[in-house]
Enzyme design. Structure first.
Site: not given
Length: 558
Positions: A459, A478
């Site tokens: 992301h 992440c």
């Protein structure tokens, strides 16, 4: 036709004098017709071989029992007919071709002594001159098992990923002995060529193999740079000469690096230091401080060990990564887009902290979400956000967070100011927090999704300053991307999805939009502390998660 054997001098250069001398004699022995051994035919060896197998031969050590059983099935199906002995010099020459590859296992980062090569070679030399069917049968089984073990180890790895690290979730590859054994039995096949085809064919593995060769060939390692203050351009110091010598040894300072005053830190030397810093993931400021000199003082032997560990990791990965795929190197803090074996783009990445490690696994990217909301994972809400909420009553409103009474689909939305946050802690936090799209959203303007059990994805991020740091382990697991929309547009281009203009329109709308990929794209999250760039430079990185240590322990316990 058996490929011509290497000369004795070539063997010594590649595998060392003691083993080379033993094998050179063995190759001569195996390649020359032996009158005595020729008198013992395959028909005489076969029943003895069957008898040996019925008594449990070959004895499989820990981890090789399945191979030994496959070997017994293979020979039973042949009614005990031997591969190497009982048919004159041709079979023995074919065995020598396979054994030559085993002797050169070091070029694949594997120690030939793991296969008791000296003991095996001695037994083969005796067998080649023997007329005893029992000796020939026993040697036949042990030789084939040794070659089969090497074929397995070099193709799927010496230790399984699950045994190595609880945060490595690579599916263990299986090794099927039957095709290898059948290839050994094919008179038209060269056993040496069969074994040479077993290692991974990945570009990255080939690069590590070349790096291993280059570092192995380095001779005369110079002394370490003495401890002391940081060395900076323009300084004159005896330690500058030491640094110059080690940079030249590792290839960062070429022949043109010889200068009139070796103790002077010149602009040319500064270029070499920056080159070294780039290869080791350090700040490229040409200042040789504690980190740079520490990396420069790492011994050649340790660098070789790191290369071998990373070759083992590549053996775990699927033989086919995909025609196009995303490759994230956690230890290298970078993400690559690869097409037809070529890196078409590369960007910096931020990965998980040492106490929230990014896992190693592979999956397939199926969609992207533009202007995403962020549903805060419970653990992060309790451990990270709750202390901030308690310290600043306006934290949630300022950050664009919504609060819900629970995790059910119909959970009521609550006013954050109506909640007495002091009543809640890590042991009890019943709320669901969701952050609206916007400039402060923790996921930035887009996320790249490959739904998985770890809830890990790629992301954007509003914390752009982190990409300027050399060590980028700051996330909760992440992967944050430096240029996420470049990756999104590449994904859309290679799968036939919407073009950049349409993606930009969605981005500018400030509304959440999910865009599916017409075709999924593989993504591989790996952990590599050594690799080569497309230009051939060898890169090393600090073992941020201590996974090299765990892998080394697993290999030693094998």
């Amino acid at each position: 036709m058996i490929r011509r054997m290497h000369s004795v001098s070539q063997l010594r250069a590649r595998i060392g004098r003691p083993i080379a001398g033993l094998l050179a004699g063995l190759f001569i022995c195996l390649s020359t017709p032996q009158q005595v051994a020729a008198e013992t035919s395959a028909k005489e060896i076969a029943p003895v071989l069957i008898q040996l197998m019925e008594s449990g031969a070959p004895a499989g050590e820990e981890g090789t029992q399945a191979l030994a059983e496959a070997l017994r099935d293979f020979y039973r199906a042949r009614s005990g007919a031997p591969l190497w002995f009982g048919a004159g010099a041709e079979g023995q020459a074919r065995l020598a071709a396979g054994l030559e590859v085993l002797a050169d296992a070091g070029s694949e980062g594997i120690d030939p002594n793991d296969y008791r090569l000296s003991l095996l070679a001695g037994g083969l030399a005796e067998a080649a001159k023997s007329d005893d069917a029992a000796t020939l049968a026993a040697t036949e089984l042990q030789a084939t098992l040794g070659l089969l073990r090497y074929a397995r180890d070099v193709s799927v790895g010496r230790t399984g990923p699950a045994r190595t690290d609880p945060n490595v979730f690579v599916a263990a590859k299986t090794f099927d002995p039957a095709p290898v054994l059948n290839a050994f039995a094919d008179p038209a096949a060269n056993p040496g060529d069969v074994l040479r085809a077993m290692p991974p064919s990945h570009r990255e593995y080939a690069g590590l193999r070349d790096a291993l060769r280059r570092y192995t060939e380095l001779r005369g390692e110079p002394r370490r740079v003495d401890e002391g203050p940081a060395l900076k351009p323009g300084m004159r110091d005896p330690r500058v000469a030491q640094m110059r010598t080690r940079l030249a040894f590792f290839g960062d300072l070429g022949a043109t690096g010889a200068e009139a005053d070796p103790e002077l830190y010149t602009p040319l030397l500064a270029q070499a230091v920056r080159r070294f810093q780039t290869r080791h993931g350090l700040e490229t400021d040409a200042i040789a401080g504690a980190q740079t000199l520490g990396a420069l003082n790492v011994a050649k032997s340790e660098r070789l060990h790191t290369i071998r560990l990373n070759m083992e990791r590549w053996r775990w990965l699927p033989h086919e990564l995909g025609e196009r795929f995303v490759l994230v190197n956690i230890a290298g803090f970078q993400a690559e887009m690869v097409e037809d074996g070529r890196v078409v783009d590369q960007m910096r990445a931020v990965v998980g902290r040492t106490y929230r490690m990014t896992p190693v696994f592979s999956d397939r990217i199926s969609y992207v979400e533009v202007n995403p909301t962020w549903t805060v994972p419970p653990k992060i809400a309790r451990k990270d956000l709750l202390p901030r909420i308690k310290a600043d009553p306006g934290y949630l409103a300022e950050g664009g967070y919504e609060v819900f009474a629970g995790w059910g689909e119909g959970a009521a939305r609550l006013d954050p100011s109506s909640i007495d946050w002091s009543r809640y802690g890590e042991g009890y936090f019943p709320f669901r927090l969701r952050q609206r799209p916007g400039p402060k959203n923790a996921l930035g303007e887009v996320k790249v999704m490959f739904p998985n059990r770890f809830d890990v994805y790629l992301h954007d991020t509003p914390a752009r300053e982190l990409f300027q740091r050399s060590v980028r382990a700051y996330s909760s697991g992440c992967i944050r991307l430096e240029r996420p929309f470049d990756m999104v547009n590449w994904l859309m281009n290679v799968t036939g999805g919407p073009g950049p203009g349409e993606i930009d329109s969605l981005r500018e709308s400030r509304k959440t939009a999910v865009v599916g990929l017409p075709d999924t794209v593989p993504v591989h999250l790996i952990y590599a502390t050594a690799w080569t760039s497309p230009g051939g430079n060898v890169h090393f990185r600090h073992d941020i998660y201590n996974r090299d240590r765990l892998l080394n322990r697993s290999l030693q316990a094998r």
